[in-house]
Design a protein around this motif. Structure first.
Motif, PDB file in Angstrom:
ATOM      1  N   PRO A  39      -2.166  -4.517   5.450  1.00 18.19           N
ATOM      2  CA  PRO A  39      -1.145  -3.952   4.562  1.00 18.19           C
ATOM      3  C   PRO A  39      -0.283  -2.919   5.276  1.00 18.19           C
ATOM      4  CG  PRO A  39      -3.281  -2.975   4.099  1.00 18.19           C
ATOM      5  CD  PRO A  39      -3.528  -4.095   5.058  1.00 18.19           C
ATOM      6  N   THR A  40       0.936  -2.753   4.787  1.00 14.33           N
ATOM      7  CA  THR A  40       1.833  -1.705   5.265  1.00 14.33           C
ATOM      8  C   THR A  40       1.959  -0.653   4.169  1.00 14.33           C
ATOM      9  OG1 THR A  40       3.083  -3.119   6.781  1.00 14.33           O
ATOM     10  CG2 THR A  40       4.207  -1.178   5.918  1.00 14.33           C
ATOM     11  N   LEU A  41       1.762   0.585   4.530  1.00 15.15           N
ATOM     12  CA  LEU A  41       1.813   1.688   3.571  1.00 15.15           C
ATOM     13  C   LEU A  41       3.250   1.949   3.128  1.00 15.15           C
ATOM     14  CD1 LEU A  41      -0.691   4.033   5.448  1.00 15.15           C
ATOM     15  CD2 LEU A  41      -1.186   2.508   3.517  1.00 15.15           C
ATOM     16  N   THR A  42       3.399   2.448   1.907  1.00 11.85           N
ATOM     17  CA  THR A  42       4.715   2.646   1.301  1.00 11.85           C
ATOM     18  C   THR A  42       5.620   3.514   2.173  1.00 11.85           C
ATOM     19  OG1 THR A  42       3.778   2.449  -0.922  1.00 11.85           O
ATOM     20  CG2 THR A  42       5.926   3.518  -0.736  1.00 11.85           C
ATOM     21  N   GLY A  43       6.848   3.021   2.387  1.00 14.81           N
ATOM     22  CA  GLY A  43       7.853   3.767   3.132  1.00 14.81           C
ATOM     23  C   GLY A  43       7.870   3.496   4.613  1.00 14.81           C
ATOM     24  N   GLY A  56       3.496  10.772  -0.643  1.00 10.63           N
ATOM     25  CA  GLY A  56       2.466  11.628  -0.066  1.00 10.63           C
ATOM     26  C   GLY A  56       1.204  10.849   0.221  1.00 10.63           C
ATOM     27  N   LEU A  57       0.184  11.560   0.598  1.00  9.96           N
ATOM     28  CA  LEU A  57      -1.089  10.927   0.947  1.00  9.96           C
ATOM     29  C   LEU A  57      -1.641  10.119  -0.217  1.00  9.96           C
ATOM     30  CD1 LEU A  57      -3.477  10.436   2.818  1.00  9.96           C
ATOM     31  CD2 LEU A  57      -4.364  12.697   2.167  1.00  9.96           C
ATOM     32  N   GLU A  58      -1.507  10.632  -1.436  1.00  3.83           N
ATOM     33  CA  GLU A  58      -2.037   9.924  -2.597  1.00  3.83           C
ATOM     34  C   GLU A  58      -1.356   8.567  -2.770  1.00  3.83           C
ATOM     35  OE1 GLU A  58      -4.864   9.574  -5.568  1.00  3.83           O
ATOM     36  OE2 GLU A  58      -4.616  11.176  -4.083  1.00  3.83           O
ATOM     37  N   THR A  59      -0.062   8.480  -2.441  1.00  2.00           N
ATOM     38  CA  THR A  59       0.641   7.201  -2.501  1.00  2.00           C
ATOM     39  C   THR A  59      -0.034   6.178  -1.599  1.00  2.00           C
ATOM     40  OG1 THR A  59       2.712   8.426  -2.775  1.00  2.00           O
ATOM     41  CG2 THR A  59       2.899   6.083  -2.281  1.00  2.00           C
ATOM     42  N   HIS A  60      -0.370   6.598  -0.406  1.00  2.00           N
ATOM     43  CA  HIS A  60      -0.966   5.678   0.556  1.00  2.00           C
ATOM     44  C   HIS A  60      -2.408   5.337   0.189  1.00  2.00           C
ATOM     45  CE1 HIS A  60       2.185   6.856   3.830  1.00  2.00           C
ATOM     46  NE2 HIS A  60       2.670   6.046   2.900  1.00  2.00           N
ATOM     47  N   ILE A  61      -3.118   6.273  -0.406  1.00  6.15           N
ATOM     48  CA  ILE A  61      -4.456   5.962  -0.911  1.00  6.15           C
ATOM     49  C   ILE A  61      -4.364   4.883  -1.985  1.00  6.15           C
ATOM     50  CG2 ILE A  61      -6.390   6.885  -2.258  1.00  6.15           C
ATOM     51  CD1 ILE A  61      -5.947   9.560  -0.776  1.00  6.15           C
ATOM     52  N   ASN A  62      -3.404   5.049  -2.893  1.00  7.49           N
ATOM     53  CA  ASN A  62      -3.225   4.057  -3.951  1.00  7.49           C
ATOM     54  C   ASN A  62      -2.812   2.699  -3.402  1.00  7.49           C
ATOM     55  OD1 ASN A  62      -3.887   5.915  -5.947  1.00  7.49           O
ATOM     56  ND2 ASN A  62      -1.763   6.535  -6.293  1.00  7.49           N
ATOM     57  N   ASP A  63      -2.032   2.689  -2.311  1.00  2.96           N
ATOM     58  CA  ASP A  63      -1.682   1.428  -1.660  1.00  2.96           C
ATOM     59  C   ASP A  63      -2.942   0.637  -1.303  1.00  2.96           C
ATOM     60  OD1 ASP A  63       1.099   1.802  -1.691  1.00  2.96           O
ATOM     61  OD2 ASP A  63       1.135   2.722   0.293  1.00  2.96           O
ATOM     62  N   LEU A  64      -3.900   1.308  -0.691  1.00  2.00           N
ATOM     63  CA  LEU A  64      -5.112   0.628  -0.229  1.00  2.00           C
ATOM     64  C   LEU A  64      -5.984   0.184  -1.388  1.00  2.00           C
ATOM     65  CD1 LEU A  64      -6.280   2.598   2.929  1.00  2.00           C
ATOM     66  CD2 LEU A  64      -4.780   0.631   2.738  1.00  2.00           C
ATOM     67  N   MET A  86      -6.821   8.830   7.065  1.00  2.00           N
ATOM     68  CA  MET A  86      -6.633   9.678   5.885  1.00  2.00           C
ATOM     69  C   MET A  86      -6.650   8.855   4.594  1.00  2.00           C
ATOM     70  SD  MET A  86      -6.508  12.770   7.166  1.00  2.00           S
ATOM     71  CE  MET A  86      -5.912  13.741   5.775  1.00  2.00           C
ATOM     72  N   PRO A  87      -5.766   7.849   4.435  1.00  2.00           N
ATOM     73  CA  PRO A  87      -5.836   7.049   3.217  1.00  2.00           C
ATOM     74  C   PRO A  87      -7.136   6.267   3.084  1.00  2.00           C
ATOM     75  CG  PRO A  87      -4.197   6.146   4.736  1.00  2.00           C
ATOM     76  CD  PRO A  87      -4.591   7.488   5.267  1.00  2.00           C
ATOM     77  N   VAL A  88      -7.721   5.851   4.188  1.00  2.00           N
ATOM     78  CA  VAL A  88      -8.999   5.148   4.109  1.00  2.00           C
ATOM     79  C   VAL A  88     -10.080   6.070   3.557  1.00  2.00           C
ATOM     80  CG1 VAL A  88     -10.887   4.232   5.515  1.00  2.00           C
ATOM     81  CG2 VAL A  88      -8.564   3.359   5.818  1.00  2.00           C
ATOM     82  N   ALA A  89     -10.132   7.305   4.054  1.00  2.00           N
ATOM     83  CA  ALA A  89     -11.140   8.250   3.568  1.00  2.00           C
ATOM     84  C   ALA A  89     -10.966   8.516   2.078  1.00  2.00           C
ATOM     85  CB  ALA A  89     -11.063   9.555   4.357  1.00  2.00           C
ATOM     86  N   GLY A  90      -9.716   8.615   1.634  1.00  2.00           N
ATOM     87  CA  GLY A  90      -9.466   8.841   0.221  1.00  2.00           C
ATOM     88  C   GLY A  90      -9.785   7.626  -0.624  1.00  2.00           C
ATOM     89  N   ALA A  91      -9.386   6.442  -0.153  1.00  2.00           N
ATOM     90  CA  ALA A  91      -9.618   5.210  -0.912  1.00  2.00           C
ATOM     91  C   ALA A  91     -11.102   4.890  -1.037  1.00  2.00           C
ATOM     92  CB  ALA A  91      -8.884   4.046  -0.247  1.00  2.00           C
TER      93      ALA A  91
END
Length: 245
Positions: A39-43, A56-64, A86-91
């Motif tokens: 996947p490609t993160l938003t933006g 922000g970071l939350e956007t990319h977490i939600n992407d995953l 970062m997004p992986v750790a959050g997701a």
């Protein structure tokens, strides 16, 4: 009885990159029979038309999380490169039960309350903030020449330079929420030599590998972009990680 799906891979790119960076590794994993998503993160990447300051970071977490939900993924090897940690750790707080193991490829592995700028140190953070102020209208970090990540082949540098895109500085400033699922899950760090991570962060990940029997450390003799420079070797290490659970 339904046939069990083979273990799949979700490959998460680093900062100012996109799913394109995993092209060669993804093709190799698919040739071996593994369902693979990049996947490609938003933006970023082919989604650069969505670039805006509030990403922000939350956007990319939600992407995953969305990839897992809409692709109905389970028994996945989740792979993070660089900023992708970062997004992986959050997701992981939401998808941990669908993840077989996590592989951190020269990737940030934050604790709760840390941002990218906290992890990379004051000097590098100041440089990136200056880049945003001077060339990013104050809200995005412009691209860097690919040689900064350690690439040396002129053709490869030119290709990467044609693909990298700016990234909202908010994604580097945002402090992450809970990450206990990422830290307690079976995992592998693949440390690039030379690494682009700060020495203190590399040391922290080495310490975890030495103390946690469910966490393994591997080293690859490659720059910060092994998916580009050493796709065969990196693919081999990712397949090896399947058994780490």
């Amino acid at each position: 009885m339904a046939k069990q799906q083979p273990t799949g891979f979700v490959l998460v790119h680093g900062g100012r990159h996109g799913g394109w960076a995993w092209r060669d590794v993804a093709s190799r994993l698919r040739d071996l029979g593994y369902p693979t998503y990049r996947p490609t993160l938003t933006g970023l990447g082919e989604r650069a038309h969505l670039l805006r300051s509030e990403i922000g970071l939350e956007t990319h977490i939600n992407d995953l999380v969305g990839v897992f939900e809409y692709e109905d993924l389970s028994d996945v090897v989740l792979v993070a490169h660089s900023y992708g940690g970062m997004p992986v750790a959050g997701a992981m707080q939401q998808v941990f039960d669908r993840v077989r193991t996590v592989v951190w490829v020269d990737a940030h592995l934050p604790r709760e309350g840390e941002s990218v700028f906290d992890l990379i140190g004051d000097e590098r953070a100041a440089q990136m903030k200056a880049m945003a102020a001077e060339g990013g209208e104050g809200w995005y970090v412009p691209t860097s020449d690919a040689s900064w990540w350690g690439l040396s082949d002129p053709d490869q540098i030119a290709w990467v330079n044609s693909k990298t895109t700016p990234q909202p500085i908010k994604t580097y400033l945002d402090k992450i929420g809970p990450t206990d699922r990422a830290w307690s899950h079976p995992g592998t760090t693949i440390e690039c030599n030379p690494s682009r991570l700060p020495a203190v962060e590399v040391a922290r990940q080495r310490a975890r590998a030495e103390s946690d029997p469910h966490f393994h450390r591997r080293v690859i003799a490659a720059c910060h972009e092994p998916m580009l420079t050493h796709p065969d070797e990196l693919t081999e290490l990712l397949v090896e990680a399947i058994e780490n659970r």
